[in-house]
Design an enzyme around this catalytic site. Sequence first.
Site, mmCIF file in Angstrom:
data_model
loop_
_atom_site.group_PDB
_atom_site.id
_atom_site.type_symbol
_atom_site.label_atom_id
_atom_site.label_comp_id
_atom_site.label_asym_id
_atom_site.label_seq_id
_atom_site.Cartn_x
_atom_site.Cartn_y
_atom_site.Cartn_z
ATOM 1 N N GLU A 114 5.654 -3.254 0.511
ATOM 2 C CA GLU A 114 5.535 -3.088 -0.936
ATOM 3 C C GLU A 114 4.811 -1.769 -1.157
ATOM 4 O O GLU A 114 3.588 -1.708 -1.050
ATOM 5 C CB GLU A 114 4.745 -4.264 -1.534
ATOM 6 C CG GLU A 114 5.415 -5.621 -1.367
ATOM 7 C CD GLU A 114 6.607 -5.817 -2.292
ATOM 8 O OE1 GLU A 114 6.706 -5.109 -3.311
ATOM 9 O OE2 GLU A 114 7.449 -6.683 -1.988
ATOM 10 N N CYS A 172 0.487 0.071 -9.210
ATOM 11 C CA CYS A 172 1.666 0.593 -8.511
ATOM 12 C C CYS A 172 2.855 0.729 -9.454
ATOM 13 O O CYS A 172 3.700 1.594 -9.262
ATOM 14 C CB CYS A 172 2.019 -0.284 -7.325
ATOM 15 S SG CYS A 172 2.290 -1.987 -7.777
ATOM 16 N N VAL A 178 0.936 4.576 5.478
ATOM 17 C CA VAL A 178 0.525 3.422 6.285
ATOM 18 C C VAL A 178 1.717 2.472 6.483
ATOM 19 O O VAL A 178 1.840 1.838 7.529
ATOM 20 C CB VAL A 178 -0.699 2.707 5.655
ATOM 21 C CG1 VAL A 178 -1.091 1.486 6.464
ATOM 22 C CG2 VAL A 178 -1.875 3.665 5.551
ATOM 23 N N GLY A 225 0.831 -1.204 0.000
ATOM 24 C CA GLY A 225 0.000 0.000 0.000
ATOM 25 C C GLY A 225 0.856 1.240 0.000
ATOM 26 O O GLY A 225 1.978 1.219 -0.526
#
Length: 468
Positions: free
Chosen positions: A226, A260, A208, A204
């Site tokens: 990741e 991503c 976070v 994410g």
Amino acid sequence: TPPSAARPTAVTSTSSITSIISTVERLRGTFDRGVTKPTAWRIRQLKALRALLIDNTSDIEQALLTDLKKNPAEAQLTEIGFVIAEIDHTLKHLRQWLRPKRVSTPLLIAPSSAHVVKEPLGVVLVIAPWNYPVQLLLVPIIGALAAGNAVAAKPSELAPATSAVFARLFARYFDSNAVALIEGGVDETTQLLAERFDHIFYTGNGRVGRIVMQAAVANLTPVTLELGGKSPVYVDDTVDLRVVAHRIAWGKFMNAGQTCVAPDYLLTTPAIAAKLGALLVDTIAEFYGSDPVSSDSYGRIVNDRQFERLVGLLEGETVVTGGDSDARTRYIAPTVLSGVSRDAPIMSEEIFGPILPIVTVDSLSDAIDFINAGDKPLALYVFSESKTTRRRFTTQTSSGALAFGVPAAHLLVQSLPFGGVGQSGMGSYHGERSLAVFSHEKAVLSKILKPDTFNLVYPPFTQKKDAF
Ligand code: NAD
């Protein structure tokens, strides 16, 4: 099917907190009893996951349509089929990967033998994002199960339909004492992170990611993060720009840019920018028709917050194509922007949507300097036939991955590590590397007692021993 407008927000009750604690205790108990260790158990779970995907393909495809208007063909390539390929690769090699690896020992302790033995870590936590809610939840779980762990998995609350499908199916297919799916949002994740795990695998955003790493400190839990960031594309004049436009548009507009490893922005000289801009316009029309809003192959933005953020990034920019949007269905047209300033808002954060800014550079060195001035990207894409240019990117830039001639496809190579570096993440997975992430490599040394050839090292240290 337009994505549903209403998104349920998770509410944590005392009972859900109690159930999170008891779920993790149950997983711990299962691991401690040794249930997850036999290779046969691991293989059974992987085959069960395969069956889950095959038996329920249409439900999963429907959930992806609801959450992201993801086309089923794209879902096969990047989600369902992708996970099946990873399972098959793992099943094919698992016994060989698990075999203790013999290593040589030094003369000083001869005769002896030494091995590296992989052992499971224990109970691991996998936290997944919404953009590839199938792949990014399940591929880490494949590694965790192959390594013999019990798994707690937290899908993203922002892809609620997909989360609900797996919540229903996990218990039916997996050994439910060893694999648990916990639905929920920030509250549930916070509660989970208060528990002790033996590894946390988080995919994410970096904000976070920091929360996850902070939580892991309490128990010295190792983490894999990741994360994302801006993945640049560099194009020079040695390549067929028509093909380049196709490759870039494919990687950028897949999943409406919410990938991503999507090309974030394009770096090229003004002359190429003009040509490539025009070719991108043609390619977008070829892929999604003259009115992409009615294309089945084109997705939607996940929620209103992301939609508003993306529309805001368009403000004041020069649109080559696209630029239109519809708030009700969270549609943003595939958009190309030209003449984008290096300090524009769109260049200061990961775009994560279907907007491609073209930023011009004077030279290769200018491009490399610009990339190096920012965070290390998750992926860097170079379109150039020049050996020197390729070599310079290889040796003078740092990124999670470097791909020549195609974006995003490195994920399909199971033997390549997938992960970031610096701000784009830590640790990598896929294929055998996923097994390594969720295993401890135990050093095992064995030396016979008789004859006691080790006596040469015992005190007292006479001159003769010093010489040895
Ligand atoms: P997200 O909002 O779904 O968050 C991911 C997970 O974090 C969810 O399970 C969510 O419940 C949890 N979470 C959110 N806020 C939290 C909090 N305050 N405390 C604890 N847990 C919390 O997804 P996202 O972060 O918007 O995903 C997009 C980002 O992820 C992008 O930056 C993208 O580049 C990156 N990404 C990276 C990869 C990769 O493989 N490297 C893949 C996909 C996405």
